[in-house]
Write an enzyme that holds these catalytic residues in place. Structure first.
Site, PDB file in Angstrom:
ATOM      1  N   ALA A  31       0.838  -1.212   0.000  1.00  0.00           N
ATOM      2  CA  ALA A  31       0.000   0.000   0.000  1.00  0.00           C
ATOM      3  C   ALA A  31       0.861   1.245   0.000  1.00  0.00           C
ATOM      4  O   ALA A  31       0.813   2.067   0.917  1.00  0.00           O
ATOM      5  CB  ALA A  31      -0.938  -0.015   1.210  1.00  0.00           C
ATOM      6  N   ILE A  80       0.513   4.162  -5.120  1.00  0.00           N
ATOM      7  CA  ILE A  80      -0.602   3.681  -5.935  1.00  0.00           C
ATOM      8  C   ILE A  80      -1.544   2.812  -5.119  1.00  0.00           C
ATOM      9  O   ILE A  80      -2.772   2.971  -5.165  1.00  0.00           O
ATOM     10  CB  ILE A  80      -0.074   2.906  -7.163  1.00  0.00           C
ATOM     11  CG1 ILE A  80       0.497   3.873  -8.200  1.00  0.00           C
ATOM     12  CG2 ILE A  80      -1.170   2.042  -7.793  1.00  0.00           C
ATOM     13  CD1 ILE A  80      -0.542   4.742  -8.898  1.00  0.00           C
ATOM     14  N   LYS A 110       1.809   1.507 -23.047  1.00  0.00           N
ATOM     15  CA  LYS A 110       2.489   2.111 -21.903  1.00  0.00           C
ATOM     16  C   LYS A 110       3.977   1.774 -21.910  1.00  0.00           C
ATOM     17  O   LYS A 110       4.825   2.625 -21.611  1.00  0.00           O
ATOM     18  CB  LYS A 110       1.854   1.660 -20.591  1.00  0.00           C
ATOM     19  CG  LYS A 110       2.451   2.417 -19.395  1.00  0.00           C
ATOM     20  CD  LYS A 110       1.723   2.177 -18.109  1.00  0.00           C
ATOM     21  CE  LYS A 110       2.344   3.063 -17.013  1.00  0.00           C
ATOM     22  NZ  LYS A 110       1.854   2.730 -15.684  1.00  0.00           N
ATOM     23  N   SER A 113       9.547   6.614 -12.070  1.00  0.00           N
ATOM     24  CA  SER A 113       9.642   5.762 -10.878  1.00  0.00           C
ATOM     25  C   SER A 113      11.012   5.098 -10.782  1.00  0.00           C
ATOM     26  O   SER A 113      11.531   4.879  -9.686  1.00  0.00           O
ATOM     27  CB  SER A 113       8.543   4.694 -10.917  1.00  0.00           C
ATOM     28  OG  SER A 113       8.651   3.892 -12.073  1.00  0.00           O
ATOM     29  N   GLU A 169      13.406  -1.407 -11.290  1.00  0.00           N
ATOM     30  CA  GLU A 169      12.499  -2.377 -11.890  1.00  0.00           C
ATOM     31  C   GLU A 169      12.770  -2.461 -13.396  1.00  0.00           C
ATOM     32  O   GLU A 169      12.028  -1.933 -14.220  1.00  0.00           O
ATOM     33  CB  GLU A 169      11.060  -1.935 -11.626  1.00  0.00           C
ATOM     34  CG  GLU A 169       9.989  -2.938 -11.944  1.00  0.00           C
ATOM     35  CD  GLU A 169       8.605  -2.386 -11.660  1.00  0.00           C
ATOM     36  OE1 GLU A 169       7.746  -3.154 -11.215  1.00  0.00           O
ATOM     37  OE2 GLU A 169       8.376  -1.179 -11.888  1.00  0.00           O
ATOM     38  N   ASN A 199       7.709   3.609 -21.071  1.00  0.00           N
ATOM     39  CA  ASN A 199       8.501   3.151 -19.923  1.00  0.00           C
ATOM     40  C   ASN A 199       9.852   2.578 -20.330  1.00  0.00           C
ATOM     41  O   ASN A 199      10.865   2.810 -19.665  1.00  0.00           O
ATOM     42  CB  ASN A 199       7.741   2.078 -19.142  1.00  0.00           C
ATOM     43  CG  ASN A 199       6.582   2.615 -18.330  1.00  0.00           C
ATOM     44  OD1 ASN A 199       5.596   1.921 -18.131  1.00  0.00           O
ATOM     45  ND2 ASN A 199       6.687   3.849 -17.849  1.00  0.00           N
ATOM     46  N   ASN A 227       4.209  -2.239 -14.144  1.00  0.00           N
ATOM     47  CA  ASN A 227       4.747  -1.779 -15.416  1.00  0.00           C
ATOM     48  C   ASN A 227       5.326  -2.965 -16.177  1.00  0.00           C
ATOM     49  O   ASN A 227       5.635  -4.010 -15.601  1.00  0.00           O
ATOM     50  CB  ASN A 227       5.841  -0.737 -15.199  1.00  0.00           C
ATOM     51  CG  ASN A 227       5.288   0.598 -14.748  1.00  0.00           C
ATOM     52  OD1 ASN A 227       4.216   1.018 -15.174  1.00  0.00           O
ATOM     53  ND2 ASN A 227       6.024   1.299 -13.889  1.00  0.00           N
TER      54      ASN A 227
END
Length: 325
Positions: free
Chosen positions: A8, A11, A204, A273, A285, A208, A102
């Site tokens: 949590a 997002i 997307k 990010s 990531e 990215n 992502n």
């Protein structure tokens, strides 16, 4: 309906607060000062669409929550393989796992008719560890078109976008997707159920795959990358190669590179990010963004020299980050 949000963060807490506002029984699974702030004062959302505060249940122990109808994953994809012990207490026989990630998901070829049906992408699901933690039949895909950040513990700043597109790997409409979508919409989000979520994934990813590693290597914002002629041309080349790989696995994103570039440019002085993770000393990531597409290029015979070069140097940066972190 019961929903647990595992991870949590910015997002996850935003989605959990929206669902709670819609009357859903929500449990946020978080940790540290963020968890303590939520327990004390709830989740405060600061948004151009209107501020609000939600008071969902919050804990660091999934066993305290028990089985739910939907698990919304707010974790980074590089944490999925180790998520099994946290996921297991949340599952009953029909629990769905909605992965807001992502890049290329571990379920990408599950239920996809064609020559690669059932292919496991090693860079995304090494040795099948992610599939073991997140069973394929529970997976619902989710592509996030929202930008949020944790302003301070318990306080989420919503910057833009409310769309969370979801869909079954098979593309078949299901009651579980409709149930979650209806609740999200009631909470003020856009949550279309897409018959072909893979197209959203590639659209997307076109952004990215280029902006995220370039931003980490250069420390530049998205607008800064777009303003620099050489960097902008690099983005174009990476997008072209990405589209070729997408088409080779049977998906045409159906959007021009120039339109995708303009859309990214509108983000302004946004720090990706990946850059934020780098600045915090966290592993980046990259596997689901770059390594997976290079692997699919090898699988399908696509030529991706630019993606290979950027992957090599960004992976080296990530290795050094992990080693010194």
């Amino acid at each position: 309906m019961k929903v647990a949000v595992l991870g949590a963060g910015a997002i996850g807490a935003y989605v959990g607060a929206a669902l709670h506002r819609a009357g859903v029984e929500v449990s946020l699974i978080a940790r540290g000062p963020h968890l303590e702030a939520i327990r004390t004062s709830g989740v405060r959302v600061l948004s151009p669409r209107g501020d609000f505060t939600a008071h969902p249940h919050a804990t660091d122990d999934p066993r305290e929550v028990g089985p739910v109808d939907h698990v919304f994953l707010g974790l980074k994809a590089n944490g999925y393989a180790s998520a099994g012990p946290m996921i297991e207490p949340l599952l009953h026989e029909a629990t769905s796992i909605i992965a807001a990630q992502n890049g290329i998901p571990w379920w990408y070829f599950h239920g996809l008719k064609g020559p690669y049906e059932g292919y496991r992408i090693e860079s995304v699901d090494p040795g099948g560890a992610v599939t073991a933690a997140l069973p394929l039949d529970r997976a619902i895909g989710c592509v996030v078109y929202a930008a949020t950040e944790i302003k301070e513990p318990g306080v989420i700043r919503h910057l833009e976008g409310t769309r969370f597109s979801i869909g079954e790997p098979t593309g078949t409409p299901t009651g579980r997707c409709a149930e979650f979508s209806d609740a999200a919409v009631a909470g003020g989000l856009k949550c279309p159920v897409e018959p072909d979520l893979r197209r959203d994934i590639w659209i997307k990813l076109m952004g990215n795959i280029a902006f995220n590693p370039i931003s980490a290597l250069s420390r530049a914002t998205m607008a800064g990358i777009c303003r620099h002629h050489g960097a902008r041309e690099l983005v174009r080349a990476m997008m072209r190669e990405t589209v070729e790989v997408a088409r080779n696995v049977g998906c045409d994103p159906g959007i021009s590179i120039e339109r995708r570039l303009r859309g990214a440019e509108k983000a302004g002085e946004h720090r990706t990010s990946t850059l934020q993770d780098l600045e915090k000393g966290k592993p980046m990531e990259l596997d689901v963004l770059l390594a997976a597409v290079v692997e699919l290029a090898d699988l399908t015979g696509a030529e991706v020299p630019t993606l290979r070069a950027i992957h090599a140097v960004s992976d080296l940066l990530n290795e050094n980050l992990v080693r010194t972190g």
